[in-house]
Design a protein around this motif. Structure first.
Motif, PDB file in Angstrom:
ATOM      1  N   ASP A 165     -23.659  30.510   8.612  1.00  0.00           N
ATOM      2  CA  ASP A 165     -23.310  29.181   8.106  1.00  0.00           C
ATOM      3  C   ASP A 165     -22.338  29.283   6.940  1.00  0.00           C
ATOM      4  N   GLN A 166     -21.358  28.400   6.933  1.00  0.00           N
ATOM      5  CA  GLN A 166     -20.405  28.292   5.833  1.00  0.00           C
ATOM      6  C   GLN A 166     -20.731  27.001   5.083  1.00  0.00           C
ATOM      7  N   TRP A 167     -21.832  27.027   4.339  1.00  0.00           N
ATOM      8  CA  TRP A 167     -22.343  25.819   3.719  1.00  0.00           C
ATOM      9  C   TRP A 167     -21.289  25.170   2.822  1.00  0.00           C
ATOM     10  N   SER A 168     -21.319  23.843   2.781  1.00  0.00           N
ATOM     11  CA  SER A 168     -20.366  23.095   1.967  1.00  0.00           C
ATOM     12  C   SER A 168     -20.687  23.240   0.483  1.00  0.00           C
ATOM     13  N   ASP A 169     -19.681  22.995  -0.343  1.00  0.00           N
ATOM     14  CA  ASP A 169     -19.866  22.986  -1.802  1.00  0.00           C
ATOM     15  C   ASP A 169     -20.727  21.778  -2.151  1.00  0.00           C
ATOM     16  N   PRO A 170     -21.864  21.967  -2.837  1.00  0.00           N
ATOM     17  CA  PRO A 170     -22.790  20.845  -3.054  1.00  0.00           C
ATOM     18  C   PRO A 170     -22.202  19.711  -3.881  1.00  0.00           C
ATOM     19  N   GLY A 171     -21.590  20.030  -5.035  1.00  0.00           N
ATOM     20  CA  GLY A 171     -20.984  18.994  -5.853  1.00  0.00           C
ATOM     21  C   GLY A 171     -21.879  17.797  -6.071  1.00  0.00           C
ATOM     22  N   ARG A 172     -21.287  16.601  -6.019  1.00  0.00           N
ATOM     23  CA  ARG A 172     -22.022  15.368  -6.277  1.00  0.00           C
ATOM     24  C   ARG A 172     -22.965  15.008  -5.137  1.00  0.00           C
ATOM     25  N   LEU A 173     -22.733  15.571  -3.950  1.00  0.00           N
ATOM     26  CA  LEU A 173     -23.595  15.243  -2.810  1.00  0.00           C
ATOM     27  C   LEU A 173     -25.030  15.683  -3.068  1.00  0.00           C
ATOM     28  N   LEU A 174     -25.186  16.877  -3.602  1.00  0.00           N
ATOM     29  CA  LEU A 174     -26.528  17.383  -3.894  1.00  0.00           C
ATOM     30  C   LEU A 174     -27.199  16.537  -4.972  1.00  0.00           C
ATOM     31  N   ASP A 175     -26.439  16.152  -5.980  1.00  0.00           N
ATOM     32  CA  ASP A 175     -27.005  15.314  -7.040  1.00  0.00           C
ATOM     33  C   ASP A 175     -27.481  13.973  -6.484  1.00  0.00           C
ATOM     34  N   ALA A 176     -26.691  13.377  -5.603  1.00  0.00           N
ATOM     35  CA  ALA A 176     -27.070  12.095  -5.002  1.00  0.00           C
ATOM     36  C   ALA A 176     -28.315  12.247  -4.149  1.00  0.00           C
ATOM     37  N   TRP A 177     -28.395  13.330  -3.414  1.00  0.00           N
ATOM     38  CA  TRP A 177     -29.576  13.574  -2.567  1.00  0.00           C
ATOM     39  C   TRP A 177     -30.812  13.751  -3.437  1.00  0.00           C
ATOM     40  N   ARG A 178     -30.717  14.557  -4.469  1.00  0.00           N
ATOM     41  CA  ARG A 178     -31.867  14.789  -5.344  1.00  0.00           C
ATOM     42  C   ARG A 178     -32.355  13.495  -5.980  1.00  0.00           C
ATOM     43  N   ALA A 179     -31.438  12.628  -6.349  1.00  0.00           N
ATOM     44  CA  ALA A 179     -31.795  11.400  -7.059  1.00  0.00           C
ATOM     45  C   ALA A 179     -32.206  10.266  -6.131  1.00  0.00           C
ATOM     46  N   GLY A 180     -32.119  10.452  -4.818  1.00  0.00           N
ATOM     47  CA  GLY A 180     -32.411   9.355  -3.904  1.00  0.00           C
ATOM     48  C   GLY A 180     -31.360   8.265  -3.992  1.00  0.00           C
ATOM     49  N   GLN A 181     -30.090   8.680  -4.042  1.00  0.00           N
ATOM     50  CA  GLN A 181     -28.969   7.756  -4.159  1.00  0.00           C
ATOM     51  C   GLN A 181     -27.920   8.052  -3.089  1.00  0.00           C
ATOM     52  N   THR A 182     -28.369   8.334  -1.875  1.00  0.00           N
ATOM     53  CA  THR A 182     -27.436   8.695  -0.804  1.00  0.00           C
ATOM     54  C   THR A 182     -26.861   7.489  -0.082  1.00  0.00           C
ATOM     55  N   GLY A 183     -27.473   6.313  -0.246  1.00  0.00           N
ATOM     56  CA  GLY A 183     -27.051   5.138   0.500  1.00  0.00           C
ATOM     57  C   GLY A 183     -27.701   5.038   1.865  1.00  0.00           C
ATOM     58  N   PHE A 184     -28.554   5.991   2.198  1.00  0.00           N
ATOM     59  CA  PHE A 184     -29.349   5.928   3.429  1.00  0.00           C
ATOM     60  C   PHE A 184     -30.800   5.686   3.016  1.00  0.00           C
ATOM     61  N   PRO A 185     -31.305   4.465   3.214  1.00  0.00           N
ATOM     62  CA  PRO A 185     -32.580   4.063   2.622  1.00  0.00           C
ATOM     63  C   PRO A 185     -33.768   4.954   2.958  1.00  0.00           C
ATOM     64  N   LEU A 186     -33.885   5.422   4.204  1.00  0.00           N
ATOM     65  CA  LEU A 186     -35.042   6.244   4.539  1.00  0.00           C
ATOM     66  C   LEU A 186     -34.994   7.573   3.790  1.00  0.00           C
ATOM     67  N   VAL A 187     -33.811   8.154   3.687  1.00  0.00           N
ATOM     68  CA  VAL A 187     -33.647   9.393   2.930  1.00  0.00           C
ATOM     69  C   VAL A 187     -33.981   9.159   1.458  1.00  0.00           C
TER      70      VAL A 187
END
Length: 453
Positions: A289-311
């Motif tokens: 796997d060539q995982w993506s650079d986490p950047g702000r995406l990881l922060d949004a996921w951790r905080a429950g701010q992804t814009g996908f309500p179930l997530v």
């Protein structure tokens, strides 16, 4: 003939007096030292988040109370477990030390070190199997391998394997004279989690009476949360998995069969980790796997701010309570690793930082299962959070509970897909726009991973 000398029962992840082979065997001695060492290495790591530490403290206080009813007490020390146990053994001329087998590389290294130190002192180390798991970790193996890598054949063998008999609580335990107990931590609730064997057995009895029979029908219902919620008590050994499996078998139903299967999954992950300790943090099956650079995406996921309500509902439940429904764990994990294409280790560490039931074998190997680097026979499957919401939260009650920005929306579809609303209504909600496109994320994952199902 019973041992008439002094023994030590070293508690690790078996904080109970019921069906505990470690304690029962050690109590055959004339004097027994029930001992727990607060490992400073673990205490300073992510394995000791505030939820788990509160839960552990309550379990230790409850264990001490139970031991006092047997005439003893829980002896507490802090530091390196091997050094503390060896020091205690030397001071009281201990003949044997008893401890439960465990799966992690750290636990196995601790066991080897303890064996060497005690051997130099001419003392016995007795390692007891099937204390933390239903069956001994290395007992069920396929031909030509030291462990099963696929669950279904493992489960068939697991079900046919004879379990050890339950062991009785000792009638009495006598401490040697001159023993300082140490400071037993005060029991405190971890959010709404009350730790300890006493609470654990009460919860288990209630759930077996009211929830077990319907477990198969309701265990994936996110709003109802029809799971047993016993995993924290299993992680700390407040409950015996052997006893739970035996009790479930005594109440035959589709629900009890499904629940016993979950206990087998727990054993399965432990036997994989025991055989492959590196799989705690390294890919069990390498996918390049060539995982993506986490950047702000990881922060949004951790905080429950992804814009996908179930997530977001699952991630917020985790932060607030130290718990997440298993279905949410699968959905949030798939979203991180296969929609955002971020390394599963980010998710595993975050879960361990917050879960009250954070368990290296179950947490990390489930993360590998979701990421497709573990034992899943369909490593490239992607869980769509919208389809998962329709199936497991059709009335949007779970999302409304944990995402208050959406709680006043009446149509469940609007709750799960707020981007359907007019722009002015979306902005009024104060809820973030989606950070990813589901179809594009899936296509990128499959193309980068290599495609196929």
């Amino acid at each position: 003939m019973a041992d008439r000398r002094t023994s030590i029962a070293v508690f690790t992840r078996d904080l109970r007096v019921n069906d505990n082979p470690v304690l029962t065997a050690a109590a055959a001695a004339e004097f027994t030292i029930p001992m727990f060492v607060q490992d400073t290495v673990i205490a300073d790591s992510s394995f000791s988040n505030r939820h788990r530490q509160h839960f552990l403290n309550a379990g230790l206080a409850d264990l001490d109370a139970s031991l006092q009813q047997l005439g003893a007490a829980l002896v507490i020390r802090s530091g390196d477990p091997v050094e503390e146990v060896a020091r205690m053994a030397e001071r009281f001329d201990v003949e044997s030390v008893h401890i439960a087998a465990d799966a992690s590389g750290y636990a196995r290294a601790r066991e080897r070190r303890l064996h060497r130190v005690l051997a130099c002192q001419r003392r016995r180390l007795v390692v007891h199997e099937a204390v933390i798991t239903v069956h001994p970790l290395g007992e069920i193996t396929p031909s030509g391998s030291d462990h099963f890598s696929v669950f279904s054949p493992y489960y068939r063998r697991w079900r046919d394997q004879r379990r050890r008999p339950l062991v009785p609580v000792p009638d009495r335990i006598d401490l040697p004279e001159g023993l300082s107990q140490g400071r037993v931590p005060a029991g405190a609730a971890a959010h709404d989690w009350q730790g300890g064997e006493t609470v654990a057995r009460h919860r288990a009895n209630e759930w077996f009476a009211d929830g077990l029979a319907d477990y198969l029908d309701h265990h994936d219902d996110l709003a109802a949360d029809g799971t047993s919620r016993l995993s924290p008590y299993l992680h700390f050994g407040n409950l015996s998995p052997v006893e739970l499996a035996s009790k479930a078998d005594q109440r035959p139903s589709r629900g009890s069969e499904a629940y016993v299967r979950q206990l087998a999954w727990r054993d399965f992950h432990h036997q994989v980790l025991a055989a492959r300790p590196a799989a705690a943090w390294q890919d069990y099956r390498y996918r390049d796997d060539q995982w993506s650079d986490p950047g702000r995406l990881l922060d949004a996921w951790r905080a429950g701010q992804t814009g996908f309500p179930l997530v977001d509902a699952g991630m917020r439940e985790l932060i607030e309570t130290g718990w997440m429904h298993n279905r949410s764990r699968l959905v949030t994990g798939s979203f991180l690793t296969k929609t955002l294409y971020l390394d599963w280790r980010h998710g595993a560490r975050h879960f361990l930082d917050h879960l009250v039931d954070g368990d290296l074998a179950n947490n990390n190997l489930n993360w590998q299962w979701v990421a497709g680097t573990g034992t899943d026979t369909r490593p490239n499957r992607v869980l769509n959070p919208l389809r998962q919401a329709e199936r497991y939260d059709p009335d949007a009650r779970y999302v409304r509970r944990w995402v208050p920005e959406l709680a006043d929306l009446q149509d469940p579809r609007d709750v799960h897909e707020p981007w359907r609303l007019p722009e002015i209504e979306r902005k009024a909600l104060g809820y973030p726009e989606p950070i990813a496109d589901l179809a594009a994320g899936r296509a990128h994952f499959l193309a980068t991973r290599g495609g196929g199902q």
